[in-house]
Scaffold this active site. Structure first.
Site, PDB file in Angstrom:
ATOM      1  N   TYR A 146       0.827  -1.216   0.000  1.00  9.88           N
ATOM      2  CA  TYR A 146       0.000   0.000   0.000  1.00  9.88           C
ATOM      3  C   TYR A 146       0.857   1.261   0.000  1.00  9.88           C
ATOM      4  O   TYR A 146       0.608   2.199  -0.763  1.00  9.88           O
ATOM      5  CB  TYR A 146      -0.916  -0.018   1.221  1.00  9.88           C
ATOM      6  CG  TYR A 146      -1.682   1.267   1.424  1.00  9.88           C
ATOM      7  CD1 TYR A 146      -2.878   1.507   0.767  1.00  9.88           C
ATOM      8  CD2 TYR A 146      -1.202   2.253   2.289  1.00  9.88           C
ATOM      9  CE1 TYR A 146      -3.585   2.692   0.957  1.00  9.88           C
ATOM     10  CE2 TYR A 146      -1.895   3.436   2.489  1.00  9.88           C
ATOM     11  CZ  TYR A 146      -3.083   3.654   1.820  1.00  9.88           C
ATOM     12  OH  TYR A 146      -3.765   4.823   2.004  1.00  9.88           O
ATOM     13  N   GLN A 147       1.881   1.287   0.853  1.00 13.50           N
ATOM     14  CA  GLN A 147       2.697   2.497   0.991  1.00 13.50           C
ATOM     15  C   GLN A 147       3.433   2.834  -0.300  1.00 13.50           C
ATOM     16  O   GLN A 147       3.499   4.005  -0.704  1.00 13.50           O
ATOM     17  CB  GLN A 147       3.711   2.323   2.139  1.00 13.50           C
ATOM     18  CG  GLN A 147       3.192   1.637   3.386  1.00 13.50           C
ATOM     19  CD  GLN A 147       2.056   2.361   4.085  1.00 13.50           C
ATOM     20  OE1 GLN A 147       1.748   3.512   3.767  1.00 13.50           O
ATOM     21  NE2 GLN A 147       1.425   1.713   5.053  1.00 13.50           N
ATOM     22  N   ASP A 171       1.662   6.942  10.837  1.00 15.84           N
ATOM     23  CA  ASP A 171       2.519   5.776  11.082  1.00 15.84           C
ATOM     24  C   ASP A 171       3.899   5.950  10.475  1.00 15.84           C
ATOM     25  O   ASP A 171       4.826   5.218  10.807  1.00 15.84           O
ATOM     26  CB  ASP A 171       1.875   4.502  10.534  1.00 15.84           C
ATOM     27  CG  ASP A 171       1.472   4.634   9.077  1.00 15.84           C
ATOM     28  OD1 ASP A 171       2.354   4.696   8.203  1.00 15.84           O
ATOM     29  OD2 ASP A 171       0.255   4.683   8.812  1.00 15.84           O
ATOM     30  N   GLU A 191      -1.025  15.499  10.297  1.00 16.41           N
ATOM     31  CA  GLU A 191      -1.617  14.392  11.049  1.00 16.41           C
ATOM     32  C   GLU A 191      -2.320  14.978  12.273  1.00 16.41           C
ATOM     33  O   GLU A 191      -1.671  15.575  13.137  1.00 16.41           O
ATOM     34  CB  GLU A 191      -0.542  13.401  11.460  1.00 16.41           C
ATOM     35  CG  GLU A 191      -0.952  12.389  12.520  1.00 16.41           C
ATOM     36  CD  GLU A 191      -2.133  11.538  12.097  1.00 16.41           C
ATOM     37  OE1 GLU A 191      -3.205  11.666  12.727  1.00 16.41           O
ATOM     38  OE2 GLU A 191      -1.980  10.756  11.142  1.00 16.41           O
ATOM     39  N   ASP A 245      -3.389   9.905   2.741  1.00 16.22           N
ATOM     40  CA  ASP A 245      -3.368   8.568   3.330  1.00 16.22           C
ATOM     41  C   ASP A 245      -4.417   8.508   4.433  1.00 16.22           C
ATOM     42  O   ASP A 245      -4.104   8.482   5.612  1.00 16.22           O
ATOM     43  CB  ASP A 245      -1.967   8.291   3.885  1.00 16.22           C
ATOM     44  CG  ASP A 245      -1.846   6.916   4.516  1.00 16.22           C
ATOM     45  OD1 ASP A 245      -2.677   6.044   4.186  1.00 16.22           O
ATOM     46  OD2 ASP A 245      -0.936   6.716   5.337  1.00 16.22           O
ATOM     47  N   SER A 246      -5.672   8.491   4.015  1.00 12.74           N
ATOM     48  CA  SER A 246      -6.781   8.610   4.967  1.00 12.74           C
ATOM     49  C   SER A 246      -7.355   7.260   5.354  1.00 12.74           C
ATOM     50  O   SER A 246      -7.119   6.243   4.706  1.00 12.74           O
ATOM     51  CB  SER A 246      -7.893   9.467   4.351  1.00 12.74           C
ATOM     52  OG  SER A 246      -8.423   8.829   3.209  1.00 12.74           O
ATOM     53  N   ASP A 248     -10.996   5.062   6.237  1.00 12.00           N
ATOM     54  CA  ASP A 248     -12.226   4.904   5.464  1.00 12.00           C
ATOM     55  C   ASP A 248     -13.181   6.068   5.724  1.00 12.00           C
ATOM     56  O   ASP A 248     -13.061   6.764   6.733  1.00 12.00           O
ATOM     57  CB  ASP A 248     -12.895   3.570   5.807  1.00 12.00           C
ATOM     58  CG  ASP A 248     -12.198   2.414   5.124  1.00 12.00           C
ATOM     59  OD1 ASP A 248     -12.036   2.482   3.896  1.00 12.00           O
ATOM     60  OD2 ASP A 248     -11.808   1.455   5.810  1.00 12.00           O
TER      61      ASP A 248
END
Length: 400
Positions: A146-147, A171, A191, A245-246, A248
């Site tokens: 994913y990253q 993260d 963030e 990078d949220s 849901d």
């Protein structure tokens, strides 16, 4: 559903600020803007700006990543040595992961911050796992997929990315990937929850939280929508790439799926800029994907949906909305060659996977194809046939 939750209800305007993330800082400067305190903190070479309420939880655990910390209460999502993810937005299914040794001693952290519940545990086969509000955000075993995709799809589609904004990503994993690019000169990470960063530094020290001290990085603890609104009202330089990078589209991250947020991102981009956002799973939320693509098609000049595979995400699939500011852009192919050192560091992303990720299954491509931006021929007038679609895509959007 990845990284960390980044947009929540607006913090009270006249509360004091939390600076818990900078417990080792040596210098502070405090400024006030529009009745909201903002604390700029020097933490080594990284600038941190905190605009979250003082009541934000900082975590009470004292663990180092090898033992139990935080509350001793066992969360209801862990039963008989198994963690089970049950989320109402994908009914009828759940992901379960075994704790290491099937033991609750493998629970490393279990607390609630001001914004969300945070759970970290050692799993039997996936390394350390971060869970926010009961939903898996990442596991050390498969997080790189994913990253790498959410980061390198927009970064490699841009010819020369220098100024990058990361929305969420507490993260540290997306930040890790962005820092690999030597063209990038400035990175802002917004963030809202400083506790996520603290926990990442404790329990994901060698995997995701590796570049918080990069001198190019500025960390801002603020609601992302508010941050962009203020940035767009200023005379600041535009971003080349914005990566959202949220989590849901429920709870604290709901505003990041609102059309207004996409409009803010478009305005914040420099010409030729690209955004890439978490685009959900086409098995569980195909209608949501269609609506987001439709909204973006009314705002951006080019919009695409890419897909990849992550075993510990719903149905093993996750997508990305990739959109650009500027006609004639082809986001489905890298705009430049990845240097040899960077290519060697990749575990998933390649030039071939970049292009392949935009090849969609027939049922989804047929729905999205008609939603992509339609361009008017320069020789046609505004009312001519075959020109820009007359109906507004936002009128069909049901996100907000």
């Amino acid at each position: 559903m990845n990284g960390s939750t980044t947009a929540a209800a607006t913090p009270p305007a006249d509360t004091t600020t939390s600076t818990s993330i900078a417990s080792t800082s040596t210098t502070k400067s405090v400024t006030n803007e529009t009745n909201e305190s903002a604390t700029a903190i020097s933490t080594g070479t990284t600038s941190v700006i905190a605009t979250t309420p003082a009541t934000a939880a900082t975590g009470t655990g004292t663990g180092t990543g090898t033992g139990t910390t935080g509350t001793s209460k066992i969360p209801s999502c862990i039963q008989d040595g198994w963690f089970s993810e049950v989320e109402p937005t994908w009914p009828g299914q759940k992901l379960s992961l075994a704790l290491e040794g099937f033991s609750t001693d493998s629970i490393l952290y279990n607390e609630k911050s001001e914004f969300q519940s945070i759970l970290v545990f050692r799993s039997a086969q996936h390394g350390n796992v971060m869970v926010l509000d009961g939903v898996v955000q990442l596991t050390e075993n498969d997080e790189f997929v994913y990253q790498e995709m959410i980061s390198h799809l927009p970064l490699m589609a841009h010819k020369n990315p220098k100024n990058v904004l990361i929305v969420g990503g507490g993260d540290g994993a997306v930040l890790r990937e962005v820092c690999r690019h030597n063209t990038v000169q400035s990175i802002t990470l917004v963030e809202i929850d400083p506790t996520v960063i603290e926990i990442a530094k404790k329990f994901f020290t060698t995997t995701t939280a590796t570049t918080f001290d990069d001198p190019r990085v500025t960390i801002v603890h603020q609601d992302a929508a508010e941050f962009l609104e203020k940035q767009n009202a200023s005379d600041r330089k535009g971003y080349d790439v914005i990566i959202a990078d949220s989590s849901d589209p429920v709870g604290p991250a709901e505003s990041l799926f609102d059309p207004a947020f996409y409009e803010q991102m478009y305005e914040a981009l420099d010409d030729g800029g690209i955004i890439c956002t978490q685009g959900d799973c086409f098995w569980t939320h195909p209608e949501l994907i269609e609506n987001v693509v439709a909204c973006c098609a009314d705002i951006f000049d080019v919009v695409e949906y890419a897909t990849t595979y992550v075993p510990t995400y719903p149905c093993g699939q996750i997508g990305f909305i990739v959109a650009g500011k500027g006609e004639g852009m082809d986001l489905t192919k890298p705009a430049r060659k990845m240097d040899a050192k960077l290519a060697e560091e990749m575990e998933w992303y390649t030039e071939e996977i970049h292009s392949a990720s935009f090849v969609l299954p027939k049922f989804l491509e047929e729905k999205i194809a008609e939603l992509r931006p339609q361009y008017k021929d320069e020789e046609e007038d505004d009312d001519g046939e075959g020109g820009m679609m007359s109906d507004c895509f936002l009128q069909r959007c049901v996100i907000s």
